[in-house]
Scaffold this motif. Structure first.
Motif, PDB file in Angstrom:
ATOM      1  N   LEU A 306       0.814  -1.222   0.000  1.00 54.23           N
ATOM      2  CA  LEU A 306       0.000   0.000   0.000  1.00 54.23           C
ATOM      3  C   LEU A 306       0.847   1.272   0.000  1.00 54.23           C
ATOM      4  O   LEU A 306       0.312   2.367  -0.171  1.00 54.23           O
ATOM      5  N   LEU A 307       2.163   1.134   0.201  1.00 52.35           N
ATOM      6  CA  LEU A 307       3.007   2.319   0.317  1.00 52.35           C
ATOM      7  C   LEU A 307       2.920   3.249  -0.901  1.00 52.35           C
ATOM      8  O   LEU A 307       2.836   4.468  -0.737  1.00 52.35           O
ATOM      9  N   PRO A 308       2.929   2.736  -2.143  1.00 45.33           N
ATOM     10  CA  PRO A 308       2.798   3.646  -3.292  1.00 45.33           C
ATOM     11  C   PRO A 308       1.481   4.413  -3.297  1.00 45.33           C
ATOM     12  O   PRO A 308       1.439   5.602  -3.645  1.00 45.33           O
ATOM     13  N   VAL A 309       0.408   3.740  -2.887  1.00 46.36           N
ATOM     14  CA  VAL A 309      -0.896   4.406  -2.852  1.00 46.36           C
ATOM     15  C   VAL A 309      -0.915   5.483  -1.778  1.00 46.36           C
ATOM     16  O   VAL A 309      -1.408   6.598  -1.993  1.00 46.36           O
ATOM     17  N   LEU A 310      -0.366   5.157  -0.611  1.00 51.24           N
ATOM     18  CA  LEU A 310      -0.317   6.133   0.479  1.00 51.24           C
ATOM     19  C   LEU A 310       0.536   7.334   0.102  1.00 51.24           C
ATOM     20  O   LEU A 310       0.188   8.477   0.411  1.00 51.24           O
ATOM     21  N   ARG A 311       1.664   7.073  -0.564  1.00 54.10           N
ATOM     22  CA  ARG A 311       2.525   8.171  -0.992  1.00 54.10           C
ATOM     23  C   ARG A 311       1.814   9.061  -1.997  1.00 54.10           C
ATOM     24  O   ARG A 311       1.940  10.289  -1.963  1.00 54.10           O
ATOM     25  N   LYS A 312       1.038   8.457  -2.879  1.00 57.24           N
ATOM     26  CA  LYS A 312       0.285   9.246  -3.857  1.00 57.24           C
ATOM     27  C   LYS A 312      -0.723  10.142  -3.157  1.00 57.24           C
ATOM     28  O   LYS A 312      -0.906  11.317  -3.520  1.00 57.24           O
ATOM     29  N   ARG A 313      -1.376   9.618  -2.115  1.00 60.94           N
ATOM     30  CA  ARG A 313      -2.332  10.426  -1.363  1.00 60.94           C
ATOM     31  C   ARG A 313      -1.632  11.589  -0.661  1.00 60.94           C
ATOM     32  O   ARG A 313      -2.155  12.715  -0.629  1.00 60.94           O
ATOM     33  N   GLU A 314      -0.454  11.335  -0.112  1.00 59.45           N
ATOM     34  CA  GLU A 314       0.298  12.410   0.538  1.00 59.45           C
ATOM     35  C   GLU A 314       0.650  13.513  -0.452  1.00 59.45           C
ATOM     36  O   GLU A 314       0.561  14.700  -0.133  1.00 59.45           O
ATOM     37  N   ILE A 315       1.056  13.117  -1.655  1.00 56.82           N
ATOM     38  CA  ILE A 315       1.403  14.101  -2.683  1.00 56.82           C
ATOM     39  C   ILE A 315       0.187  14.934  -3.063  1.00 56.82           C
ATOM     40  O   ILE A 315       0.270  16.155  -3.243  1.00 56.82           O
ATOM     41  N   GLN A 316      -0.970  14.292  -3.169  1.00 57.80           N
ATOM     42  CA  GLN A 316      -2.197  15.010  -3.491  1.00 57.80           C
ATOM     43  C   GLN A 316      -2.556  16.019  -2.403  1.00 57.80           C
ATOM     44  O   GLN A 316      -2.976  17.138  -2.695  1.00 57.80           O
ATOM     45  N   VAL A 317      -2.389  15.614  -1.150  1.00 57.19           N
ATOM     46  CA  VAL A 317      -2.689  16.512  -0.029  1.00 57.19           C
ATOM     47  C   VAL A 317      -1.735  17.704  -0.037  1.00 57.19           C
ATOM     48  O   VAL A 317      -2.148  18.854   0.136  1.00 57.19           O
ATOM     49  N   ASP A 318      -0.444  17.433  -0.222  1.00 56.77           N
ATOM     50  CA  ASP A 318       0.545  18.513  -0.267  1.00 56.77           C
ATOM     51  C   ASP A 318       0.238  19.494  -1.405  1.00 56.77           C
ATOM     52  O   ASP A 318       0.374  20.716  -1.244  1.00 56.77           O
ATOM     53  N   ALA A 319      -0.182  18.950  -2.551  1.00 57.45           N
ATOM     54  CA  ALA A 319      -0.492  19.801  -3.696  1.00 57.45           C
ATOM     55  C   ALA A 319      -1.704  20.693  -3.405  1.00 57.45           C
ATOM     56  O   ALA A 319      -1.723  21.875  -3.778  1.00 57.45           O
ATOM     57  N   ALA A 320      -2.710  20.134  -2.730  1.00 57.66           N
ATOM     58  CA  ALA A 320      -3.899  20.918  -2.377  1.00 57.66           C
ATOM     59  C   ALA A 320      -3.533  22.047  -1.422  1.00 57.66           C
ATOM     60  O   ALA A 320      -4.024  23.179  -1.547  1.00 57.66           O
ATOM     61  N   MET A 321      -2.653  21.764  -0.455  1.00 58.88           N
ATOM     62  CA  MET A 321      -2.240  22.787   0.492  1.00 58.88           C
ATOM     63  C   MET A 321      -1.421  23.872  -0.202  1.00 58.88           C
ATOM     64  O   MET A 321      -1.627  25.068   0.027  1.00 58.88           O
ATOM     65  N   ASP A 322      -0.495  23.465  -1.068  1.00 61.57           N
ATOM     66  CA  ASP A 322       0.353  24.437  -1.767  1.00 61.57           C
ATOM     67  C   ASP A 322      -0.463  25.336  -2.701  1.00 61.57           C
ATOM     68  O   ASP A 322      -0.127  26.506  -2.886  1.00 61.57           O
ATOM     69  N   LYS A 323      -1.510  24.789  -3.273  1.00 61.78           N
ATOM     70  CA  LYS A 323      -2.360  25.589  -4.152  1.00 61.78           C
ATOM     71  C   LYS A 323      -3.103  26.660  -3.369  1.00 61.78           C
ATOM     72  O   LYS A 323      -3.218  27.810  -3.812  1.00 61.78           O
ATOM     73  N   ALA A 324      -3.608  26.290  -2.188  1.00 65.68           N
ATOM     74  CA  ALA A 324      -4.364  27.248  -1.370  1.00 65.68           C
ATOM     75  C   ALA A 324      -3.441  28.221  -0.648  1.00 65.68           C
ATOM     76  O   ALA A 324      -3.777  29.392  -0.456  1.00 65.68           O
ATOM     77  N   PHE A 325      -2.274  27.729  -0.215  1.00 63.58           N
ATOM     78  CA  PHE A 325      -1.319  28.561   0.526  1.00 63.58           C
ATOM     79  C   PHE A 325       0.063  28.441  -0.129  1.00 63.58           C
ATOM     80  O   PHE A 325       0.932  27.715   0.361  1.00 63.58           O
ATOM     81  N   PRO A 326       0.251  29.141  -1.252  1.00 57.68           N
ATOM     82  CA  PRO A 326       1.545  29.026  -1.942  1.00 57.68           C
ATOM     83  C   PRO A 326       2.713  29.584  -1.148  1.00 57.68           C
ATOM     84  O   PRO A 326       3.861  29.224  -1.389  1.00 57.68           O
ATOM     85  N   ARG A 327       2.421  30.476  -0.201  1.00 54.86           N
ATOM     86  CA  ARG A 327       3.494  31.057   0.616  1.00 54.86           C
ATOM     87  C   ARG A 327       3.142  30.858   2.088  1.00 54.86           C
ATOM     88  O   ARG A 327       2.245  31.508   2.620  1.00 54.86           O
ATOM     89  N   THR A 328       3.830  29.943   2.718  1.00 55.13           N
ATOM     90  CA  THR A 328       3.637  29.700   4.146  1.00 55.13           C
ATOM     91  C   THR A 328       4.970  29.849   4.865  1.00 55.13           C
ATOM     92  O   THR A 328       6.039  29.754   4.255  1.00 55.13           O
ATOM     93  N   VAL A 329       4.904  30.087   6.153  1.00 54.79           N
ATOM     94  CA  VAL A 329       6.103  30.228   6.983  1.00 54.79           C
ATOM     95  C   VAL A 329       6.087  29.129   8.030  1.00 54.79           C
ATOM     96  O   VAL A 329       5.083  28.958   8.738  1.00 54.79           O
ATOM     97  N   ARG A 330       7.173  28.395   8.125  1.00 56.13           N
ATOM     98  CA  ARG A 330       7.246  27.329   9.121  1.00 56.13           C
ATOM     99  C   ARG A 330       7.326  27.940  10.518  1.00 56.13           C
ATOM    100  O   ARG A 330       8.115  28.856  10.765  1.00 56.13           O
ATOM    101  N   ALA A 331       6.483  27.467  11.420  1.00 56.97           N
ATOM    102  CA  ALA A 331       6.470  27.996  12.779  1.00 56.97           C
ATOM    103  C   ALA A 331       7.775  27.671  13.484  1.00 56.97           C
ATOM    104  O   ALA A 331       8.369  26.608  13.290  1.00 56.97           O
ATOM    105  N   ARG A 332       8.224  28.589  14.303  1.00 54.80           N
ATOM    106  CA  ARG A 332       9.427  28.352  15.090  1.00 54.80           C
ATOM    107  C   ARG A 332       9.145  27.346  16.196  1.00 54.80           C
ATOM    108  O   ARG A 332       8.025  27.221  16.678  1.00 54.80           O
ATOM    109  N   GLY A 333      10.172  26.637  16.620  1.00 51.18           N
ATOM    110  CA  GLY A 333      10.023  25.686  17.717  1.00 51.18           C
ATOM    111  C   GLY A 333       9.585  26.396  18.987  1.00 51.18           C
ATOM    112  O   GLY A 333       9.967  27.540  19.246  1.00 51.18           O
ATOM    113  N   ARG A 334       8.769  25.723  19.779  1.00 46.39           N
ATOM    114  CA  ARG A 334       8.258  26.320  21.008  1.00 46.39           C
ATOM    115  C   ARG A 334       9.294  26.250  22.129  1.00 46.39           C
ATOM    116  O   ARG A 334       9.935  25.213  22.322  1.00 46.39           O
ATOM    117  N   ARG A 335       9.431  27.330  22.849  1.00 44.74           N
ATOM    118  CA  ARG A 335      10.341  27.331  23.985  1.00 44.74           C
ATOM    119  C   ARG A 335       9.704  26.642  25.189  1.00 44.74           C
ATOM    120  O   ARG A 335       8.500  26.701  25.379  1.00 44.74           O
TER     121      ARG A 335
END
Length: 355
Positions: A306-335
Motif C-alpha cells: 500500500l506504500l505507493p498508494v499512500l505516498r500518492k495520497r500524501e502528494i495530493q494533499v501537499d499539492a492541495a495545500m500548496d495551491k491554497a497557501f503558496p506562501r507559508t512560513v514554518r512555525a518556530r520551535g516552542r520554547r
C-alpha cells in the motif's frame, strides 16, 4: 455630518467607533439604524461571499466576548440565506442559533460600531463551502458514520475516566479503528476521491501550542495544517474521512490534556502556572505525535504493497495545500520554560495515548 457619513468614515477607518458613538448619540434613531444596518450588511455579505462560513465568522466574533456582536452575526447569516439558491447544505447547517434578547440601545449601538471596525479588517479567505446563490461543488467523501460513531464512543470513554490506563486503552482502540478504516478505504475499488480542506478553530489561551497538537495529530493521519493565528483557526488539508478522524482525535486529546494539566499544575504563582501550562502543551503535542505515528506504522505493518498508494495520497494533499497557501512560513520551535511542565506533559501524553 449625517449618520451615513459618520458610519462610512468608521467603515473606512477614518474615525474610531467611540468617537462615532458620541457623534451618533444625538442623531435621529431611525437614520442611525438605517445607516448602520446597511454598512454592517455590506460587510457581512462581503465576508460570506469571500470564504467565511457562518460558524467561522460567529466564532471569530464571539471570542471577543460581546454577546450582542455574536447575535448580529447569527442574524446576518440567516438574512444572507434568504432568497438564494442553490444552497450547499453544509452552509445552511452552520446557521448559529440565538435567542432574542433586549439590550440597551447605547450598548447595541456601541457593539455594532465596534463590530463594523472589526469586520472591515477581516480578509477574504479560501472558499471551502460555496456560499448561497453560487454553483455547488462536489460534496466531500466523509468517513463511514458507523466507524466514526464507534470512534466517538471510544473517545468519550477515554475522556470520562479518571484512570490513565483506561483512557490509554480507549484512545488506542480509537486510533487502531481509524487506521484500519483507512486501510480499507485505500484497498477499496477505485472511486473518485480527492483531498479537501476544513477549518478548525484553535481557542485561546495557548493557541500556538494547541495548533501544534492539531498539526501532530494531522500529520500522523496523512493530513497537513496551516495555522492562521490572527484569525484563530487552522486549515487542515486531507481526504475528508481522514479529516473527520483528526478532528475527533484532536478534540478528545485536548480534553484529556486539559484535565491532566489542571491536575498536575503548581498550586501558586501566576507566572509559574503559565510557564507550566505552555511547557506541558509543547511536550504533550510532541509526544502525542510520536506515539500516533508509531501506532499508525504498526497498523500498516504487513501492508507494504500500500506504500505507493499512500505516498500518492500524501502528494495530493501537499499539492492541495500548496495551491491554497503558496506562501507559508514554518512555525518556530516552542520554547520550554518549565521542566516540571515538560515532564508532566510527556507523562500525560503517555497516559492518554497509544501502546
Amino acid at each position: 455630518m449625517t449618520a451615513r457619513e459618520i458610519v462610512d468614515r468608521v467603515r473606512a477607518g477614518e474615525i474610531d467607533h467611540e468617537t462615532a458613538l458620541d457623534l451618533l448619540t444625538g442623531a435621529p434613531a431611525a437614520e442611525v439604524d438605517t445607516a448602520l444596518q446597511a454598512a454592517l450588511t455590506e460587510q457581512f455579505e462581503r465576508l460570506f461571499r469571500n470564504g467565511w462560513q457562518p460558524l467561522e465568522l460567529h466564532r471569530a466574533v464571539a471570542r471577543r466576548g460581546n454577546p450582542v456582536q455574536a447575535r448580529l452575526v447569527a442574524e446576518a447569516a440567516t438574512a444572507f440565506l434568504r432568497g438564494k439558491e442553490p444552497v450547499d447544505e453544509r452552509w445552511r447547517e452552520q446557521i448559529p442559533k440565538y435567542q432574542e434578547k433586549r439590550h440597551d440601545r447605547i450598548a447595541v449601538l456601541d457593539a455594532s460600531l465596534d463590530l463594523l471596525c472589526e469586520l472591515r479588517r477581516l480578509p477574504a479567505i479560501e472558499i471551502l463551502v460555496p456560499p448561497p446563490g453560487t454553483p455547488l461543488t462536489k460534496v466531500p467523501h466523509h468517513g463511514d458514520e458507523r466507524i466514526l460513531g464507534r470512534v466517538r464512543a471510544l473517545l468519550a470513554k477515554a475522556e470520562a475516566t479518571d484512570f490513565p490506563a483506561e483512557a490509554e486503552t480507549y484512545s488506542a482502540k480509537a486510533q487502531e479503528l481509524i487506521t484500519r478504516y483507512r486501510i480499507e478505504e485505500v484497498t477499496a475499488p477505485a472511486v473518485d476521491v480527492t483531498p479537501f480542506a476544513r477549518r478548525i478553530g484553535v481557542d485561546h489561551p495557548y493557541e500556538s501550542e494547541k495548533a501544534s497538537l492539531l498539526d501532530a495529530v494531522a500529520r500522523a493521519n496523512t493530513c497537513r495544517t496551516v495555522w492562521s493565528p490572527e484569525l484563530g483557526f487552522s486549515t487542515i488539508f486531507g481526504f475528508d474521512s481522514d479529516i473527520d478522524a483528526v478532528e475527533l482525535l484532536y478534540t478528545s486529546l485536548l480534553v484529556q490534556a486539559n484535565r491532566a494539566m489542571t491536575r498536575d499544575e503548581p498550586a501558586r504563582g501566576k507566572a509559574r502556572v503559565k510557564a507550566f501550562r505552555r511547557s506541558f502543551l509543547v511536550a504533550y503535542a510532541i509526544r502525542i505525535g510520536e506515539r500516533l505515528r508509531q501506532a499508525t506504522e504498526r497498523e500498516f505493518a504487513g501492508h507494504g504493497d500500500l506504500l505507493p498508494v499512500l505516498r500518492k495520497r500524501e502528494i495530493q494533499v501537499d499539492a492541495a495545500m500548496d495551491k491554497a497557501f503558496p506562501r507559508t512560513v514554518r512555525a518556530r520551535g516552542r520554547r520550554v520554560y518549565s521542566l516540571e511542565g515538560w515532564e508532566s506533559g510527556r507523562a500525560a501524553a503517555d497516559e492518554a495515548e497509544l501502546r
